[in-house]
Design a protein around this motif. Structure first.
Motif: not given
Length: 394
Positions: A331-335, A339-344, A381-387, A389-390
């Motif tokens: 997800a981090a790469e496709s976004n 790094s995952v740290d930057e994604w978080v 939280a899951a709703k926001r994370i999915k939004r 990522v998309v």
């Protein structure tokens, strides 16, 4: 004035850092959902609170023995006998100011400069830091995600050197929630016996298991393993008593005696009132955390399902604790993040959801989510994370 070299090597806690940032955003009026906290969101059971109040009224507000009051040691020994099929005397138990203090004190009495401690990764953030503070060297061994993040006997054997003093086994695990099977523990125990390696068995989450799997202590397999194991536990997670700061260690009398001597010069004793509260917790009839475990189990099912519905996130279903540790590297790469740290970091800034990056646990492709919060918060939280990522899909 310059600081001591020992503190210059410390790595700041990623958990505390993300929590502090979330609190800062909350103070600015933002609706932040924090999934970084490592404690039950239940209050301590009322009968325990009442026991503490009674202790104060009865004058139990003075110094106690450095290693804990005899009554509590006796209750802990009874708990080991009934829950773990282990027999410990009072001289083989020390009560400490939280399980973290038990670990810290153990490393201080165990390690000399350069001694090595094998730390399976992902690991709880304080393990390597405490080893370093004692002059030791943490040897991180990456457990394969395909093996549910569990150390294998072959990995353990290959990591042992002439300087190896101990290995840490945490089951159920923080941050992964995974558990070692009885067979897996026996094989790890054989390696430790063959190489005279002390086993530090962190069992703080033993009461938070959501499958039919039974927690088994590695020390229970034989007298030889018991003599080569120090068990770390406490009431923080099992009885929602994180703030009371009562933990304990059980193991060889020589080690426990040294820990008690050191504690007498550091903390004097665990808080007297909290000890009597813990005593009530262990003397209670029935399953004190049955309702909490039921709620956590339901939340696990919910959040696990929601996370696996998000593109680029893969999650192994844990068996215990109250964490999920999904791999979000895809997800981090496709976004478009390096790094995952930057994604978080971006997730927190944009969607106001606080997760703990796995880099702090020695696993940079993952994140830790605590489900010790309400069902509504988890769904949102899951709703926001999915939004997030998309919206960031490239």
């Amino acid at each position: 004035m310059d600081l001591a070299n020992r503190v210059k090597t410390l790595t700041p806690s990623s958990t505390l850092a993300i929590t502090a940032k979330a609190k800062e955003l909350k103070s600015q009026g933002y609706d932040v959902i924090g999934l970084g906290v490592g404690e039950p969101d239940f209050n301590t059971p009322e009968f325990i609170i009442e026991a503490a109040a009674d202790a104060m009224k009865q004058g139990q507000t003075k110094y106690t023995p450095a290693g804990g009051i005899p009554e509590l040691k006796k209750a802990i020994a009874k708990k080991f006998d009934s829950d773990n099929d282990l027999t410990y005397s009072a001289s083989e138990i020390i009560v400490t100011t939280g399980a973290k203090h038990a670990l810290y004190t153990l490393f201080q009495v165990l390690l000399n400069d350069g001694d090595e401690v094998i730390v399976p990764a992902p690991y709880w953030v304080s393990y390597p830091e405490q080893v370093k503070l004692a002059g030791g060297k943490p040897v991180m061994v990456q457990a394969d995600e395909k093996n549910s993040f569990k150390l294998t006997p072959e990995q353990l054997k290959d990591s042992i050197t002439s300087k190896t003093k101990a290995v840490i086994i945490n089951s159920p695990s923080n941050p992964t929630g995974m558990m070692y099977t009885e067979d897996e523990l026996k094989k790890l125990g054989e390696v430790c016996l063959n190489h005279n390696i002390l086993i530090i068995s962190d069992e703080i989450y033993e009461k938070l298991i959501y499958t039919n799997d039974k927690h088994v202590s590695i020390a229970s397999f034989s007298d030889q393993l018991k003599d080569q194991t120090v068990i770390i536990n406490g009431v923080s997670k099992s009885h929602a008593m994180t703030g009371w700061r009562i933990g304990y260690a059980a193991g060889p009398e020589k080690i426990i005696k040294a820990m008690t001597s050191l504690a007498s010069h550091s903390t004097s004793n665990p808080t007297s009132i909290a000890q009597y509260a813990a005593l009530a917790a262990y003397q209670a009839d029935g399953d004190a955390n049955k309702e909490m475990r039921k709620v956590f189990s339901e939340r696990l099912e919910l959040l696990y399902s929601l996370l696996n519905d998000i593109p680029g996130i893969q999650c192994i279903k844990p068996k215990g604790a109250f964490y999920l540790f999904p791999n979000v590297s895809e997800a981090a790469e496709s976004n478009g993040f390096d790094s995952v740290d930057e994604w978080v970091k971006a997730l927190l800034e944009e969607e106001k959801v606080a997760l703990v990056p796995g880099s702090g646990f020695g696993s940079p492709d993952n994140v830790r989510l605590s489900y010790a919060t309400s069902t509504e918060a988890l769904q949102e939280a899951a709703k926001r994370i999915k939004r997030f990522v998309v919206n960031h899909q490239s």
